[in-house]
Design a protein around this motif. Structure first.
Motif, PDB file in Angstrom:
ATOM      1  N   ASP A 127       7.368  -3.611 -23.498  1.00  0.00           N
ATOM      2  CA  ASP A 127       5.967  -3.950 -23.217  1.00  0.00           C
ATOM      3  C   ASP A 127       5.597  -5.087 -23.952  1.00  0.00           C
ATOM      4  O   ASP A 127       4.412  -4.694 -25.003  1.00  0.00           O
ATOM      5  CB  ASP A 127       5.075  -2.486 -23.508  1.00  0.00           C
ATOM      6  CG  ASP A 127       5.893  -1.295 -22.845  1.00  0.00           C
ATOM      7  OD1 ASP A 127       6.077  -1.873 -21.602  1.00  0.00           O
ATOM      8  OD2 ASP A 127       4.722  -0.116 -22.764  1.00  0.00           O
ATOM      9  N   LEU A 138       9.489  -2.292 -19.438  1.00  0.00           N
ATOM     10  CA  LEU A 138       8.282  -1.881 -19.166  1.00  0.00           C
ATOM     11  C   LEU A 138       8.271  -0.701 -18.740  1.00  0.00           C
ATOM     12  O   LEU A 138       8.416  -0.483 -17.772  1.00  0.00           O
ATOM     13  CB  LEU A 138       7.523  -3.240 -18.122  1.00  0.00           C
ATOM     14  CG  LEU A 138       7.745  -4.279 -18.522  1.00  0.00           C
ATOM     15  CD1 LEU A 138       7.277  -4.936 -17.382  1.00  0.00           C
ATOM     16  CD2 LEU A 138       6.561  -4.522 -19.542  1.00  0.00           C
ATOM     17  N   ALA A 187       2.677  -0.574 -15.696  1.00  0.00           N
ATOM     18  CA  ALA A 187       2.676  -1.959 -14.877  1.00  0.00           C
ATOM     19  C   ALA A 187       0.756  -2.940 -15.460  1.00  0.00           C
ATOM     20  O   ALA A 187      -0.056  -3.570 -15.288  1.00  0.00           O
ATOM     21  CB  ALA A 187       3.086  -2.957 -14.260  1.00  0.00           C
ATOM     22  N   HIS A 218       0.026  -4.074 -21.179  1.00  0.00           N
ATOM     23  CA  HIS A 218       1.675  -3.632 -21.110  1.00  0.00           C
ATOM     24  C   HIS A 218       2.264  -5.294 -20.950  1.00  0.00           C
ATOM     25  O   HIS A 218       3.664  -4.835 -20.885  1.00  0.00           O
ATOM     26  CB  HIS A 218       1.891  -2.289 -21.224  1.00  0.00           C
ATOM     27  CG  HIS A 218       1.190  -1.314 -21.879  1.00  0.00           C
ATOM     28  ND1 HIS A 218       1.939  -0.936 -22.412  1.00  0.00           N
ATOM     29  CD2 HIS A 218      -0.299  -1.176 -21.186  1.00  0.00           C
ATOM     30  CE1 HIS A 218       1.559   0.121 -22.687  1.00  0.00           C
ATOM     31  NE2 HIS A 218       0.250   0.627 -22.711  1.00  0.00           N
ATOM     32  N   ILE A 219       1.284  -5.738 -20.307  1.00  0.00           N
ATOM     33  CA  ILE A 219       2.132  -6.931 -19.386  1.00  0.00           C
ATOM     34  C   ILE A 219       2.111  -8.316 -20.017  1.00  0.00           C
ATOM     35  O   ILE A 219       3.193  -9.511 -19.075  1.00  0.00           O
ATOM     36  CB  ILE A 219       2.286  -7.093 -18.145  1.00  0.00           C
ATOM     37  CG1 ILE A 219       0.936  -7.156 -16.673  1.00  0.00           C
ATOM     38  CG2 ILE A 219       2.599  -5.227 -17.272  1.00  0.00           C
ATOM     39  CD1 ILE A 219       0.956  -7.366 -15.604  1.00  0.00           C
ATOM     40  N   VAL A 253       4.779 -11.083 -20.895  1.00  0.00           N
ATOM     41  CA  VAL A 253       6.025 -10.704 -20.495  1.00  0.00           C
ATOM     42  C   VAL A 253       6.620 -11.608 -19.804  1.00  0.00           C
ATOM     43  O   VAL A 253       7.908 -12.233 -20.719  1.00  0.00           O
ATOM     44  CB  VAL A 253       5.954 -10.195 -19.143  1.00  0.00           C
ATOM     45  CG1 VAL A 253       7.265 -10.056 -17.978  1.00  0.00           C
ATOM     46  CG2 VAL A 253       6.264  -8.187 -19.295  1.00  0.00           C
ATOM     47  N   VAL A 276      13.446  -8.659 -17.269  1.00  0.00           N
ATOM     48  CA  VAL A 276      12.279  -7.614 -17.377  1.00  0.00           C
ATOM     49  C   VAL A 276      12.967  -6.200 -16.111  1.00  0.00           C
ATOM     50  O   VAL A 276      13.033  -7.056 -15.618  1.00  0.00           O
ATOM     51  CB  VAL A 276      11.126  -7.942 -16.864  1.00  0.00           C
ATOM     52  CG1 VAL A 276      10.265  -6.422 -16.443  1.00  0.00           C
ATOM     53  CG2 VAL A 276      11.090  -9.235 -17.837  1.00  0.00           C
ATOM     54  N   ILE A 323      11.304  -2.845 -14.667  1.00  0.00           N
ATOM     55  CA  ILE A 323       9.950  -1.950 -14.210  1.00  0.00           C
ATOM     56  C   ILE A 323      10.020  -0.954 -13.029  1.00  0.00           C
ATOM     57  O   ILE A 323      11.044  -1.081 -12.456  1.00  0.00           O
ATOM     58  CB  ILE A 323       9.034  -2.691 -13.990  1.00  0.00           C
ATOM     59  CG1 ILE A 323       7.408  -2.069 -14.114  1.00  0.00           C
ATOM     60  CG2 ILE A 323       9.035  -3.240 -12.358  1.00  0.00           C
ATOM     61  CD1 ILE A 323       6.318  -3.419 -13.668  1.00  0.00           C
ATOM     62  N   LEU A 367       2.701  -6.296 -11.065  1.00  0.00           N
ATOM     63  CA  LEU A 367       2.533  -7.380 -12.081  1.00  0.00           C
ATOM     64  C   LEU A 367       2.260  -8.414 -11.622  1.00  0.00           C
ATOM     65  O   LEU A 367       1.850  -9.001 -12.053  1.00  0.00           O
ATOM     66  CB  LEU A 367       4.885  -7.631 -12.502  1.00  0.00           C
ATOM     67  CG  LEU A 367       4.893  -6.516 -13.202  1.00  0.00           C
ATOM     68  CD1 LEU A 367       6.520  -7.066 -13.092  1.00  0.00           C
ATOM     69  CD2 LEU A 367       4.468  -6.109 -14.539  1.00  0.00           C
ATOM     70  N   ASN A 425      -2.741  -4.145 -10.999  1.00  0.00           N
ATOM     71  CA  ASN A 425      -3.070  -3.528 -12.987  1.00  0.00           C
ATOM     72  C   ASN A 425      -4.082  -3.475 -13.727  1.00  0.00           C
ATOM     73  O   ASN A 425      -3.667  -3.902 -14.896  1.00  0.00           O
ATOM     74  CB  ASN A 425      -2.227  -5.040 -13.422  1.00  0.00           C
ATOM     75  CG  ASN A 425      -2.970  -5.736 -13.160  1.00  0.00           C
ATOM     76  OD1 ASN A 425      -3.466  -6.270 -13.931  1.00  0.00           O
ATOM     77  ND2 ASN A 425      -1.281  -7.460 -13.443  1.00  0.00           N
ATOM     78  N   ALA A 469       2.586 -11.521 -13.683  1.00  0.00           N
ATOM     79  CA  ALA A 469       3.737 -11.617 -14.834  1.00  0.00           C
ATOM     80  C   ALA A 469       4.485 -12.137 -12.802  1.00  0.00           C
ATOM     81  O   ALA A 469       3.954 -11.755 -12.633  1.00  0.00           O
ATOM     82  CB  ALA A 469       4.318 -10.656 -15.289  1.00  0.00           C
ATOM     83  N   ALA A 492      10.242  -8.363 -11.223  1.00  0.00           N
ATOM     84  CA  ALA A 492      10.423  -7.938 -12.261  1.00  0.00           C
ATOM     85  C   ALA A 492      11.922  -8.230 -11.728  1.00  0.00           C
ATOM     86  O   ALA A 492      12.302  -8.681 -10.515  1.00  0.00           O
ATOM     87  CB  ALA A 492      11.045  -6.292 -12.502  1.00  0.00           C
TER      88      ALA A 492
END
Length: 210
Positions: A29, A53, A56, A60-61, A64, A75, A77, A85, A91, A103, A106
């Motif tokens: 994270d 992660l 999301a 927390h992202i 990334v 990554v 998730i 993301l 998010n 981001a 993943a």
């Protein structure tokens, strides 16, 4: 194994770095201030292997991509939040910030409770939805620690008033997945100090009377 907690950003979201004696590490994270995470890794001469992660939400992202680009690492998730993301509305960043946070997608999607092995690191991955639909917790037996994201906090639990949140589901996740871990397990939450399964079983007011 050693872990370090690095609070990041205005919400002081906890990123964690778990490393072994060979200096390999995994990152949990990186919520913002990716440069701060990268600087710690460089300072300690660590070798990052992956970003894991717990969920999301935007806090927390945010770091990334900075961390992933610097170290060229994958990554992970849960599949329930694979689209979060890249989508500020999902998010939550469009509701809390002036500009949206995103981001890149993943590299690996998690589904169901499973064992995840990344070189010398082995985690029991538990689906712990309720705070968000794709929330997961990573239990590392060797460290006697669980990286629980925003499911369980010291004396509290995650909020359930955001997209996909469900209070009853969260309480069920905590009781069936987290409180069944050994009582000495350290709980490394997404915000605030560390705690333990034993302490939360005895003192957490949100879990009494279930």
């Amino acid at each position: 194994m050693n872990w370090v907690q690095i609070p990041l950003g205005p919400l002081q979201t906890n990123a964690y770095i778990l490393s072994n004696k060979e200096k390999d590490c995994v990152i949990f994270d990186p919520g913002s201030e990716g440069d701060k995470v990268n600087q710690y890794i460089q300072k300690e001469k660590l070798n990052p292997l992956a970003i894991l992660l717990t969920h999301a939400h935007f806090d927390h992202i945010g770091g990334v991509d900075d961390v992933r680009k610097k170290w060229c690492i994958p990554v992970y998730i849960h599949e329930e939040e694979k689209d979060w993301l890249t989508n500020p509305e999902l998010n939550g960043s469009t509701f809390f910030l002036t500009g949206g946070i995103t981001a890149k997608p993943a590299d690996h999607l998690l589904k169901g409770d499973q064992t995840l092995t990344i070189q010398d690191f082995t985690f029991s991955v538990y689906e712990t939805p309720g705070h968000s639909p794709g929330s997961v917790s990573f239990y590392h037996k060797e460290s006697q620690a669980v990286f629980s994201g925003d499911a369980l906090f010291a004396g509290s639990i995650g909020r359930t008033d955001l997209r996909g949140g469900n209070h009853e589901q969260l309480i069920k996740s905590i009781h069936e997945k987290l409180l069944t871990l050994p009582e000495e397990t350290i709980v490394l939450s997404g915000h605030g100090p560390e705690t333990s399964i034993e302490k939360e079983m005895e003192q957490n007011p949100f879990l009494n009377g279930f």
